[in-house]
Design an enzyme around this catalytic site. Structure first.
Site, mmCIF file in Angstrom:
data_model
loop_
_atom_site.group_PDB
_atom_site.id
_atom_site.type_symbol
_atom_site.label_atom_id
_atom_site.label_comp_id
_atom_site.label_asym_id
_atom_site.label_seq_id
_atom_site.Cartn_x
_atom_site.Cartn_y
_atom_site.Cartn_z
ATOM 1 N N CYS A 95 0.756 -1.118 0.092
ATOM 2 C CA CYS A 95 0.137 -0.176 -0.230
ATOM 3 C C CYS A 95 0.824 1.342 -0.079
ATOM 4 O O CYS A 95 1.568 1.574 -1.137
ATOM 5 C CB CYS A 95 -0.899 -0.005 1.261
ATOM 6 S SG CYS A 95 -2.266 1.063 0.974
ATOM 7 N N HIS A 185 -3.744 -5.259 0.534
ATOM 8 C CA HIS A 185 -3.359 -5.609 1.852
ATOM 9 C C HIS A 185 -3.077 -7.240 1.950
ATOM 10 O O HIS A 185 -4.032 -7.681 2.427
ATOM 11 C CB HIS A 185 -4.140 -4.778 2.805
ATOM 12 C CG HIS A 185 -3.664 -3.393 3.016
ATOM 13 N ND1 HIS A 185 -2.646 -2.982 3.883
ATOM 14 C CD2 HIS A 185 -4.285 -2.106 2.566
ATOM 15 C CE1 HIS A 185 -2.558 -1.716 3.660
ATOM 16 N NE2 HIS A 185 -3.797 -1.331 3.029
ATOM 17 N N GLU A 187 -1.614 -8.528 4.355
ATOM 18 C CA GLU A 187 -1.742 -8.753 5.926
ATOM 19 C C GLU A 187 -3.086 -8.703 6.411
ATOM 20 O O GLU A 187 -3.055 -9.070 7.714
ATOM 21 C CB GLU A 187 -0.552 -7.999 6.551
ATOM 22 C CG GLU A 187 -1.001 -6.418 6.505
ATOM 23 C CD GLU A 187 -1.235 -5.659 5.553
ATOM 24 O OE1 GLU A 187 -0.924 -4.459 5.724
ATOM 25 O OE2 GLU A 187 -1.054 -6.090 4.422
#
Length: 236
Positions: A95, A185, A187
Site C-alpha cells: 500500500c 493488503h 496482511e
C-alpha cells in the site's frame, strides 16, 4: 545477524490496535517466520534506517499518511530504497510502501481520481511469469483487501505491471527479480478489513460509497496471504 526488516510508516487506528494489533504485527504473522528473524524499524518515530548490508529482506508497511506529503521520514525511506533494490535484497512494499517504492524508482504517485478503494476487491493478474517467486501459479483472478486513496499513476520505467483491477491499473508490480509492490493488503484478514471500513465511514461517504454495502461484501482473501508467506520463505 541479518534480519527481515519491517519498515513501519505509521500506526493503525488506536481502537484497531487495541483489539487486533498494528501493521507490523499483521505483517509478521503473515510472513510466518521466527520472531528472531524480524526487526521492526519505526521511521516516523525516529528509528534510524538500517545499513542495507544487514537486511535479509525488507517489507515497507502501510500508513495513514500520503506519499505525496513528502514527509522528511518518508523521503528518507525513498532515498534508501534504491540501495536495497540495487543490492538485490528482496523488498516488498505494501500500500503506502508500494507507492513509495514506485516513487523511489522514478514512478508517479498521486490521488486517485475515483476517490477511495476500500473493502474486498477482485484482482486480476495481467503478467503471468513462472519465474516470479511471489506470484507464480496463483489464480488469474483472486480477491484481496484494499484501502487506499492514492495510486501509482505511472510505474517506473523498469517496472513490470503484474496485477490490476477496474479501479486500480497498478495493483502489483515488480522491478528486477526481487522487488515487489502490492497496492492491496495481504496482511489484512476480514476482521481487520471490516474494522478499517467502520473507522473510515466519513471518507467512504465522501467518495459516494455506502458503508453497509462495503461491509456486506467483505470476505476471506487467502490468496494474497500466500504472497506474504512466499516472501517470508524467500528471505528466511
Amino acid at each position: 545477524m541479518k534480519k527481515i526488516v519491517i519498515i513501519k510508516t505509521g500506526d493503525t487506528f488506536p481502537a484497531i490496535a487495541e483489539q487486533l494489533g498494528d501493521f507490523e504485527d499483521w505483517i509478521f504473522q503473515g510472513l510466518s517466520v521466527g520472531k528472531e528473524n524480524v526487526r521492526v524499524v519505526d521511521v516516523p518515530n525516529g528509528d534510524a534506517l538500517p545499513a542495507v548490508e544487514i537486511c535479509k529482506g525488507v517489507v515497507i508497511a502501510g500508513s495513514h499518511a500520503m506519499v505525496t506529503g513528502n514527509f522528511s521520514w518518508s523521503v528518507a525511506i525513498e532515498q534508501w530504497v534504491p540501495d536495497v533494490i540495487h543490492s538485490n535484497i528482496p523488498i516488498l512494499g505494501i500500500c503506502y510502501g508500494h507507492q513509495l517504492l514506485a516513487k523511489a524508482m522514478g514512478g508517479v504517485v498521486e490521488y486517485h481520481a475515483g476517490g477511495i478503494e476500500i473493502g474486498t476487491a477482485e484482482i486480476e493478474i495481467v503478467q503471468e511469469d513462472t519465474s516470479d517467486m511471489l506470484f507464480k501459479g496463483l489464480p488469474k483472478t483472486f480477491t484481496a483487501h484494499v484501502c487506499h486513496s492514492q495510486t501509482v499513476a505511472k510505474l517506473p520505467d523498469n517496472a513490470i505491471c503484474i496485477a490490476k483491477n477496474s479501479f486500480e491499473p497498478n495493483h502489483a508490480f515488480r522491478i528486477g527479480p526481487s522487488a515487489w509492490g502490492v497496492q492491496f493488503h495481504p496482511e489484512y484478514d476480514a476482521r481487520i478489513m471490516a474494522a478499517y471500513a467502520e473507522n473510515m465511514e466519513a471518507e467512504i461517504k465522501e467518495s459516494g460509497l455506502i458503508l453497509f454495502e462495503i461491509l456486506n461484501k467483505i470476505e476471506p482473501a487467502p490468496i494474497p496471504l500466500k504472497i506474504l508467506e512466499r516472501f517470508g520463505k524467500l528471505v528466511e
